[in-house]
Design an enzyme around this catalytic site. Structure first.
Site, mmCIF file in Angstrom:
data_model
loop_
_atom_site.group_PDB
_atom_site.id
_atom_site.type_symbol
_atom_site.label_atom_id
_atom_site.label_comp_id
_atom_site.label_asym_id
_atom_site.label_seq_id
_atom_site.Cartn_x
_atom_site.Cartn_y
_atom_site.Cartn_z
ATOM 1 N N ALA A 245 0.805 -1.237 0.000
ATOM 2 C CA ALA A 245 0.000 0.000 0.000
ATOM 3 C C ALA A 245 0.834 1.281 0.000
ATOM 4 O O ALA A 245 0.263 2.372 0.019
ATOM 5 C CB ALA A 245 -1.007 0.048 1.155
ATOM 6 N N ALA A 246 2.162 1.181 -0.054
ATOM 7 C CA ALA A 246 2.967 2.415 -0.146
ATOM 8 C C ALA A 246 2.627 3.153 -1.447
ATOM 9 O O ALA A 246 2.518 4.382 -1.471
ATOM 10 C CB ALA A 246 4.454 2.093 -0.073
ATOM 11 N N GLY A 247 2.436 2.396 -2.521
ATOM 12 C CA GLY A 247 2.038 3.008 -3.793
ATOM 13 C C GLY A 247 0.653 3.633 -3.703
ATOM 14 O O GLY A 247 0.381 4.665 -4.338
ATOM 15 N N ASP A 248 -0.226 3.028 -2.921
ATOM 16 C CA ASP A 248 -1.572 3.592 -2.739
ATOM 17 C C ASP A 248 -1.504 4.883 -1.926
ATOM 18 O O ASP A 248 -2.216 5.851 -2.224
ATOM 19 C CB ASP A 248 -2.480 2.577 -2.044
ATOM 20 C CG ASP A 248 -2.645 1.305 -2.855
ATOM 21 O OD1 ASP A 248 -2.602 1.381 -4.099
ATOM 22 O OD2 ASP A 248 -2.791 0.232 -2.248
HETATM 23 O O1 RIB Z 1 -1.735 -2.088 -3.184
HETATM 24 C C1 RIB Z 1 -1.914 -2.970 -2.102
HETATM 25 C C2 RIB Z 1 -3.205 -3.718 -2.272
HETATM 26 O O2 RIB Z 1 -3.136 -4.549 -3.407
HETATM 27 C C3 RIB Z 1 -3.557 -4.638 -1.137
HETATM 28 O O3 RIB Z 1 -4.266 -3.989 -0.125
HETATM 29 C C4 RIB Z 1 -4.313 -5.759 -1.822
HETATM 30 O O4 RIB Z 1 -5.660 -5.842 -1.454
HETATM 31 C C5 RIB Z 1 -4.150 -5.511 -3.312
HETATM 32 O O5 RIB Z 1 -5.270 -4.951 -3.885
#
Ligand code: RIB
Length: 312
Positions: A245-248
């Site tokens: 989730a760092a990219g998120d």
């Molecule tokens: O970017 C991380 C996410 O990728 C995770 O939370 C997982 O659910 C996938 O969608």
């Protein structure tokens, strides 16, 4: 006034095991601990945007199972508006994740309810039209992604596409993208080009979209646009424990900063948005889990100031 961000995307329950090292194909390794964490690239980016200070709507789907209840509650608890979140019959999206001691991971997603997000409505369209930025990823059906982008373009809402997981993209989608956010692997897939050179990837992608942000992990991020602007931004130095989730976090914060600054109006504003996004990504990687690790605005600001104060 707060920036308005809308995400049309996925939500998954992440089943996370930590292990000394990741298994090779066919190998079994003994892991350490196990946790369930709300995730999904769409939901993560919505939570990231809300924690970074935006008013954020989420358009998506969960199943009518216990995981769906948890996923909805997690979004509500982070201040995301779930008025456009459907509950559909069947299983919610699930991600199997392993994380090793160097913070690397692998992720396998079973889309479940995310695959049922095929019915965007007039209310969804109005929500997209009311936003400054539409954030898209590739964990819901491609026709849904294209329709959302098309509606955003018609309404003057900026389209930010995080092309993850990596996929070849139809021209009709690329023609609607204002800002493409990709890592090196995703960039190579979208561009149809294998290269270790970020500049070569950026050149190839600029033939498809007007602005590209290339995330480079611990090396930071690079930016290029068709006006000829090129930027390289180093990442904060941190001890990473989990890069999930760092990219998120990066993409959600980028969308917020982009909206707050009124778009790519100057080199300074693009550079500041990229630095702030790098600070968000790094702050996320310092903590375990997906949504649980996404930083609040104060944490992003603190790492931004500690890293970039005085940078021009
Ligand atoms: O970017 C991380 C996410 O990728 C995770 O939370 C997982 O659910 C996938 O969608």
């Amino acid at each position: 006034m707060s920036a308005r961000v809308v995400v049309v995307g996925s939500t998954n329950l992440d089943l996370v095991v930590t292990a000394p090292q990741l298994p090779r194909p066919g190998e079994t390794v003994l892991g350490e601990d196990f946790r369930t964490v709300p995730g999904g690239k769409g939901a993560n980016q919505a939570v990231a945007a809300a924690r970074a200070g935006a008013a954020c709507d989420f358009v998506g789907a969960v199943g009518d199972d216990e995981f769906g209840v948890q996923l909805r509650a997690s979004l509500v608890g982070s201040g995301v508006d779930v008025g456009r979140l459907r509950t559909v019959p069947g299983a919610s999206g699930v991600a199997l994740i392993a994380v090793d001691r160097s913070a690397e991971n692998f992720i396998v997603v079973a889309p479940g309810a995310n695959g049922a997000l095929t019915d965007l409505s007039a209310e969804d369209r109005a929500t997209i039209a009311a936003a400054d930025v539409l954030l898209l990823q590739l964990e819901v059906p491609m026709p849904t992604v294209v329709r959302a982008a098309d509606w955003a373009r018609a309404a003057g809402t900026t389209v930010v596409l995080n092309a993850a997981p990596a996929a070849e993209l139809p021209a009709e989608l690329l023609d609607l993208v204002d800002v493409l956010v990709v890592n090196e692997h995703e960039a190579a897939t979208v561009a149809g080009l294998v290269s270790d050179e970020p500049a070569a990837l950026l050149d190839a992608l600029l033939e498809r979209v007007p602005r590209v942000v290339l995330t480079l992990g611990a090396r930071g991020a690079a930016y290029a646009d068709r006006r000829g602007l090129r930027l390289d931004v180093p990442a904060p130095l941190i001890d990473a424990v989990d890069t999930t989730a760092a990219g998120d976090a990066f993409t959600g914060a980028l969308a917020v900063s982009w909206a707050e600054r009124g778009g790519a109006v100057s080199e300074e504003s693009v550079a500041a948005s990229l630095r702030w996004a790098c600070a968000a990504g790094a702050a996320c990687a310092r903590r375990p889990g997906a949504s649980t690790a996404l930083p609040e605005r104060t944490a992003i600001d603190a790492l931004y100031d500690a890293t970039y104060r005085g940078a021009s």
